[in-house]
Design a protein around this motif. Structure first.
Motif, mmCIF file in Angstrom:
data_model
loop_
_atom_site.group_PDB
_atom_site.id
_atom_site.type_symbol
_atom_site.label_atom_id
_atom_site.label_comp_id
_atom_site.label_asym_id
_atom_site.label_seq_id
_atom_site.Cartn_x
_atom_site.Cartn_y
_atom_site.Cartn_z
ATOM 1 N N GLU A 55 0.823 -1.219 0.000
ATOM 2 C CA GLU A 55 0.000 0.000 0.000
ATOM 3 C C GLU A 55 0.852 1.262 0.000
ATOM 4 O O GLU A 55 0.371 2.337 -0.355
ATOM 5 C CB GLU A 55 -0.945 0.018 1.195
ATOM 6 C CG GLU A 55 -0.271 0.211 2.534
ATOM 7 C CD GLU A 55 -1.257 0.496 3.651
ATOM 8 O OE1 GLU A 55 -0.799 0.843 4.748
ATOM 9 O OE2 GLU A 55 -2.473 0.378 3.428
ATOM 10 N N TYR A 202 -0.626 -6.510 13.041
ATOM 11 C CA TYR A 202 -0.896 -5.360 12.169
ATOM 12 C C TYR A 202 -1.388 -5.823 10.800
ATOM 13 O O TYR A 202 -2.324 -5.228 10.237
ATOM 14 C CB TYR A 202 0.357 -4.503 12.018
ATOM 15 C CG TYR A 202 0.101 -3.203 11.281
ATOM 16 C CD1 TYR A 202 -0.368 -2.086 11.961
ATOM 17 C CD2 TYR A 202 0.293 -3.098 9.908
ATOM 18 C CE1 TYR A 202 -0.627 -0.892 11.302
ATOM 19 C CE2 TYR A 202 0.042 -1.910 9.231
ATOM 20 C CZ TYR A 202 -0.421 -0.815 9.931
ATOM 21 O OH TYR A 202 -0.674 0.354 9.267
ATOM 22 N N GLU A 203 -0.797 -6.888 10.263
ATOM 23 C CA GLU A 203 -1.236 -7.394 8.953
ATOM 24 C C GLU A 203 -2.653 -7.959 9.042
ATOM 25 O O GLU A 203 -3.456 -7.770 8.122
ATOM 26 C CB GLU A 203 -0.257 -8.447 8.446
ATOM 27 C CG GLU A 203 1.077 -7.866 8.005
ATOM 28 C CD GLU A 203 2.007 -8.907 7.399
ATOM 29 O OE1 GLU A 203 1.547 -10.054 7.170
ATOM 30 O OE2 GLU A 203 3.179 -8.592 7.160
ATOM 31 N N ALA A 206 -4.888 -4.915 9.205
ATOM 32 C CA ALA A 206 -4.942 -4.213 7.920
ATOM 33 C C ALA A 206 -5.864 -4.936 6.941
ATOM 34 O O ALA A 206 -6.619 -4.302 6.193
ATOM 35 C CB ALA A 206 -3.543 -4.088 7.339
ATOM 36 N N ASN A 215 -10.436 2.001 3.987
ATOM 37 C CA ASN A 215 -9.664 2.935 3.172
ATOM 38 C C ASN A 215 -10.478 4.141 2.713
ATOM 39 O O ASN A 215 -9.918 5.095 2.169
ATOM 40 C CB ASN A 215 -9.096 2.211 1.945
ATOM 41 C CG ASN A 215 -8.093 1.131 2.329
ATOM 42 O OD1 ASN A 215 -7.413 1.256 3.343
ATOM 43 N ND2 ASN A 215 -8.008 0.070 1.531
ATOM 44 N N THR A 220 -5.755 6.685 8.049
ATOM 45 C CA THR A 220 -4.817 5.683 7.573
ATOM 46 C C THR A 220 -5.069 4.406 8.372
ATOM 47 O O THR A 220 -5.657 4.429 9.465
ATOM 48 C CB THR A 220 -3.358 6.124 7.766
ATOM 49 O OG1 THR A 220 -3.038 6.103 9.176
ATOM 50 C CG2 THR A 220 -3.116 7.523 7.210
ATOM 51 N N CYS A 221 -4.616 3.295 7.835
ATOM 52 C CA CYS A 221 -4.755 2.029 8.560
ATOM 53 C C CYS A 221 -4.066 2.129 9.912
ATOM 54 O O CYS A 221 -4.563 1.615 10.916
ATOM 55 C CB CYS A 221 -4.168 0.889 7.728
ATOM 56 S SG CYS A 221 -4.255 -0.728 8.520
ATOM 57 N N SER A 222 -2.934 2.818 9.963
ATOM 58 C CA SER A 222 -2.198 2.968 11.228
ATOM 59 C C SER A 222 -2.977 3.808 12.226
ATOM 60 O O SER A 222 -2.983 3.517 13.430
ATOM 61 C CB SER A 222 -0.830 3.595 10.962
ATOM 62 O OG SER A 222 -0.079 2.799 10.076
#
Length: 666
Positions: A55, A202-203, A206, A215, A220-222
């Motif tokens: 990404e 985290y994966e 996500a 999205n 943001t994903c974070s």
């Protein structure tokens, strides 16, 4: 099979191409060479082999192949081309053996631009892979005050200890928040287990976040992962499966959407703004007790249990003392129908969380957390215990899980300024402020405007208690200023007279002339009555806009108490202004208001909106003083300002835009 998948990828590429054109956006991959043509690069650093999140790969290094891909890296060339055949062959290789050969990329501002390997990136993006190995050359820009630049250098510090490229936040300070929630210190290098566990969770997050449409919500994903980790505890979520993560996300999705959209807090200025439904209106007329309205429909009996969580104690904090008086008032307002509890010294997130959990364990139906510091623990508890209603005392901090409340203290401060100017022997007045947070500048400016209305020559000398090694009162009296606005309240054991509007007499004693009043008891009484009218659903914010009960003098929750020694004419004036503010016929922030830099903040026959009042980050023209820098403040002040401090960056941008476009400066 591969050619079929190329056709699907081509369709996705052409769809993205058309979508970009319809939005007026560049339809192809961005080219790093074009970006660098107006960027000052100070060094290149060879990072070696890095596992790159797909990404974060957004473009190409040169313009050679950019037209072969849409902006989402899906192909644009027809099926019967050599390009399509090579893409299909790579797809087959991926399906049979996986793509392991590293690509060559340049990293700039934590975005990656491919030098060699565009088709490999395209194939892996198509199949939904998370990352790809690559040889990375990092291009470092010169440091600046630009937000993106500062975020990037925060990322570099984070990368030095984590070796993780996937994490990218949109708000400053988030990297340190992530380290804190993981139980790590800034600068502490991650060991192999820490990196492995974090990468895995985290994966998983996500993947679920993207599948839920994350999205498109503006985070943001974070950003979303940090919120998730703070609400559900990092040590717990490390073991969560995708199924559990999906369940957790469903609980906090309204919170994520609200924060991602950056919507405004809806400021409800009157208790009557939430009208009860016809069904509830009919029920209110019946003689049922308060408990029938407030308790869940489980048949539970007994008094309504309401808990108050305090950051300090009533003996050491005037703010806490005011809320404690409100708690006692509430018990008197509903004798026999409510039972209240209080929890002191919840001055850290951990202590606040513990106090809220104790309140829930005690059977509380309604919990008031009384400072902005407690918002995060409040949200955390509300997500886990939706049957308990939690309200947090702050203004302009958004949450979908809890409601917030505050008071329009600026109305009282306007009256205080008018009193000071009416009785002062000269034009110089003093104001002692605490912290530069949301709402505080409205109070300061309202005092200055009230003084100027009575005496157009009034000048307000501003001092901050938040500054290090300062005695603001001594500074002002040392400058010969004898009429000063100080703290709103005192603690019950305090012998000091330093509260409200004070006058330093010739013999050095202080006399209190007037004081603003937070009547928290009436505030809490009205909150309970609101629930009584509208039921529990009136505090259910799931999927709704963030709401703040922002009540003032018209609701009886803000007032001014004047000394009997004030001149009769001054008392009459203040009574007239008070009644005008309550009736809505007069507004402190209206018509021809200029800030110290000469910018017109409110034009003729206009008045500032509630949002403009709450978020104001400027001082009116008759104030002598400035807003303190973070480095000038005490540690306690810095902590609070980081949470709820005014945004000076936006004001700088607004001033520049005002000078360029509006020509409104004098």
């Amino acid at each position: 099979m591969a050619l079929y998948d190329y056709s699907r990828a081509l369709k996705a590429g052409r769809k993205q191409y058309q979508a970009s054109l319809s939005k007026g956006e560049h339809p192809y991959l961005p080219v790093l060479d074009d970006i660098l043509s107006y960027t000052d690069i100070v060094s290149e650093v060879n990072q070696g082999l890095v596992d790159i999140p797909l990404e974060r790969i957004v473009g190409t290094r040169t313009a050679g192949r950019t037209n072969a891909f849409a902006s989402n890296f899906m192909p644009l060339l027809a099926e019967k081309t050599e390009f399509a055949a090579k893409w299909a062959a790579l797809y087959d290789h991926q399906m049979e053996e996986g793509i392991h050969d590293p690509i060559l990329v340049y990293e700039f501002m934590n975005k990656y631009y491919v030098q060699e390997g565009n088709k490999r990136v395209s194939v892996l993006k198509y199949v939904g892979a998370f990352s790809i190995p690559g040889m990375v050359i990092r291009l470092l820009p010169r440091r600046s005050d630009d937000k993106e630049n500062k975020l990037y250098y925060e990322f570099l510090d984070f990368y030095q200890v984590s070796f993780n490229s996937a994490v990218w936040f949109s708000q400053e300070g988030s990297y340190n928040r992530l380290l804190q929630v993981m139980g790590l210190e800034p600068g502490q290098v991650w060991d192999d287990d820490t990196r492995s566990y974090f990468k895995a969770v985290y994966e998983r997050f996500a993947k679920v976040f993207a599948s839920q449409g994350g999205n498109a919500i503006g985070l943001t994903c974070s950003d979303a992962f940090l919120i998730y980790a703070e609400l559900f505890d990092y040590e717990t979520i490390k073991q969560n499966t995708e199924t559990q993560i999906r369940k957790d996300l469903e609980k906090i999705w309204p919170e994520l959407v609200l924060r991602g959209q950056g919507g405004d807090v809806e400021l409800l200025e009157q208790p009557e703004e939430e009208e009860p439904s016809s069904k509830v209106t009919k029920a209110v007329k019946s003689p049922k007790s308060l408990m029938n309205w407030l308790l869940p429909s489980s048949g539970e009996q007994g008094p309504l249990k309401i808990s108050f969580v305090y950051e300090k104690t009533p003996e050491t904090s005037s703010w806490t003392y005011g809320h404690e008086l409100g708690r006692l008032y509430l018990e008197e307002a509903f004798p026999g129908e409510v039972e209240t509890f209080f929890f002191n010294q919840a001055d850290t997130d951990e202590k606040a969380e513990e106090a809220i959990n104790l309140a829930i364990a005690a059977g509380s139906h309604l919990i008031f957390t009384t400072t902005p510091r407690m918002l995060q623990p409040s949200v955390k508890a509300a997500v886990k215990h939706p049957q308990v209603k939690i309200l947090n005392c702050n203004v302009n901090i958004m949450s979908s899980s809890v409601r917030t409340y505050y008071g329009r203290m600026y109305e009282a401060k306007f009256l205080m300024g008018a009193i000071a100017a009416a009785i002062a022997e000269n034009d110089e007045l003093g104001y002692i402020a605490d912290y530069p947070i949301y709402g505080s500048l409205a109070n300061i400016n309202a005092f200055a405007l009230g003084a100027r209305m009575i005496n157009p020559r009034s000048m307000i000398h501003l001092k901050w208690k938040a500054k290090k090694d300062r005695n603001a009162l001594e500074e002002l009296t040392g400058e010969g200023i004898t009429y000063i606005s100080t703290d709103d309240m005192i603690t019950p054991k305090s012998m000091a007279r330093e509260f409200g509007l004070v006058h330093k007499e010739e013999d050095g004693t202080l006399t209190t002339l007037a004081t603003p009043l937070w009547h928290w008891g009436k505030f809490y009484e009205r909150i309970v009555k609101l629930i009584r009218q509208s039921g529990w659903s009136s505090l259910d914010t799931k999927g709704k806009q963030a709401v703040n009960y922002w009540w003032g003098m018209s609701a009886g929750v803000i007032d001014v108490i004047c000394s009997k020694n004030l001149p009769r004419g001054t008392n009459r004036l203040i009574t007239f202004l008070t009644n005008s503010i309550k009736a809505g016929s007069f507004h402190p922030f209206e018509s021809n208001i200029y800030s110290r830099d000469g910018i017109c903040r409110c034009g003729e026959n206009n008045k500032l909106t509630p949002k403009e009042i709450v978020t104001m980050n400027w001082l009116v023209e008759n104030i002598v003083g400035t807003i303190p820098e973070m480095s000038e403040m005490t540690e306690e002040a810095r902590d609070l300002v980081k949470l709820q401090g005014i945004n000076l960056e936006k004001d700088t941008e607004a001033k520049a835009e005002s000078h360029e476009n509006s020509g409104s400066s004098r």
